[in-house]
Write an enzyme that holds these catalytic residues in place. Sequence first.
Site, PDB file in Angstrom:
ATOM      1  N   SER A   1       0.841  -1.205   0.000  1.00 33.27           N
ATOM      2  CA  SER A   1       0.000   0.000   0.000  1.00 33.27           C
ATOM      3  C   SER A   1       0.872   1.248   0.000  1.00 33.27           C
ATOM      4  O   SER A   1       2.062   1.183  -0.327  1.00 33.27           O
ATOM      5  CB  SER A   1      -0.948  -0.025   1.203  1.00 33.27           C
ATOM      6  OG  SER A   1      -1.928   0.977   1.061  1.00 33.27           O
ATOM      7  N   ASN A   2       0.315   2.363   0.366  1.00 32.15           N
ATOM      8  CA  ASN A   2       1.074   3.611   0.410  1.00 32.15           C
ATOM      9  C   ASN A   2       0.610   4.431   1.609  1.00 32.15           C
ATOM     10  O   ASN A   2      -0.273   4.007   2.357  1.00 32.15           O
ATOM     11  CB  ASN A   2       0.882   4.386  -0.903  1.00 32.15           C
ATOM     12  CG  ASN A   2      -0.581   4.613  -1.194  1.00 32.15           C
ATOM     13  OD1 ASN A   2      -1.252   5.341  -0.485  1.00 32.15           O
ATOM     14  ND2 ASN A   2      -1.095   3.947  -2.224  1.00 32.15           N
ATOM     15  N   LYS A   3       1.177   5.629   1.769  1.00 28.23           N
ATOM     16  CA  LYS A   3       0.942   6.387   3.001  1.00 28.23           C
ATOM     17  C   LYS A   3      -0.302   7.273   2.969  1.00 28.23           C
ATOM     18  O   LYS A   3      -0.540   8.040   3.893  1.00 28.23           O
ATOM     19  CB  LYS A   3       2.169   7.275   3.278  1.00 28.23           C
ATOM     20  CG  LYS A   3       3.367   6.472   3.753  1.00 28.23           C
ATOM     21  CD  LYS A   3       4.636   7.284   3.715  1.00 28.23           C
ATOM     22  CE  LYS A   3       4.761   8.239   4.867  1.00 28.23           C
ATOM     23  NZ  LYS A   3       6.050   8.958   4.847  1.00 28.23           N
TER      24      LYS A   3
END
Length: 403
Positions: free
Chosen positions: A210-212
């Site tokens: 995923s990402n932030k």
Amino acid sequence: MSQTSRKIVLGVTGSIAACKSVELARLLAGAGHDLRVIQTDAARRFVGEAALGAVSGHPVAGRLFDNTSEPVFAHIELARADLLLVAPATANTIAKMAAGMADNLLLATYLAAECPVVVCPAMNHHMWHHPAVKQNVKLLMQRGVTIIPPDAGELACGETGDGRLPEPEAIFCRIQQLLGEEIVGDLAGLRVLVTAGGTREPIDAVRFISNKSSGKMGFAIAEAACMRGAAVTLIAANCSLPRRAGIRYVDVSTAAELRAALEADVDACDVLIMAAAVSDYMVSGKQTMGKLERKSKINLQLVETGDIVSSLERNNTSGLKVGFAAEYGGDKLERARRKLRRKQLDMIVFNDISRSDIGFESDDNEITILTGDGKDVHVGKTSKAECAHRILDLVAAKGRGQG
Ligand SMILES: Cc1cc2nc3c(=O)[nH]c(=O)nc-3n(C[C@H](O)[C@H](O)[C@H](O)COP(=O)(O)O)c2cc1C
């Protein structure tokens, strides 16, 4: 314009946010309400009586014992309002309201009022989280007072946290909703579809790529669009943020789910704003449903998730499309400009992800909105709510054919 004129009393207390009360008074009076303003003595140090009097169209009421300019029973007359709004409300005034004190005109009016009361606290975040303030706010809520909680962001004292008075437009919209008024904003009649958050691509049943992205920017846009009268659908990818009435939420997790949700709704939207951070890659092949066993080395093969924007072009070509470019490195602005052209967007919102004080997970952002006509709009570091309104200003202008 409001359909019915209501008598609203606006109490302004001694917070630095009192300067925002002029704009709030302008919106309320501009909607046709009969607006009376009461200022506490401390509020007079932050905002001028002349400005509040001019926008409300009536002299500002101030003192309990001033029968030269105000009726002897001013607090009783003012209390016969349809709504009492205290914005901003200081910790001091909230405490006195909770304690039932009546040593100024605003407090006496509150005790005498039988109408709905709305309080908008504004203060430093340590003050807002102090148990005494929390308890007073809880007590007021138990007595039927509506609290519009403060926003998070940079505070006047230079610290960051929750305690900011929400934007006047946001308070105005809540008041109109409470009064059962139709909100006629500059996006009324438009159907706005927003994506927010970060997608998750499973590795196994418990792990993912995923990402932030927290979804804060997309949520701020959806909320701002809703306040401005749009019918809003928000496709939220893994967001755990507060939700508000009036917005339709569609929860998704993976890029494929986000694509499916977009495809289901895109034809029915006039404006598409894609603020979600969609994973570029997913794990190739079928994922194990269980948990992958721990080994010294695991090879994951990643394949592209595919460009959602480009595939959507086949479906909807008429609506306005706004993309986001979170870029890093030397020619970041130029890369955002190329993305705008390549994806045939109407606008792209560039933000610099090399900075830790803005963007991902932060309450603030600093953006440049590229519109393809060379008229870039730079919005210096400010709250995501403010950035959202600046993006929507351009959306509204394009919708009116001025962009
Ligand atoms: C520069 C300055 C800013 C202030 N801002 C706030 C504020 O945002 N919120 C708050 O609760 N009190 C704030 N205060 C303290 C209030 O002004 C003070 O408690 C005052 O007694 C409030 O009076 P009132 O509630 O009758 O208006 C501030 C004081 C100063 C000097």
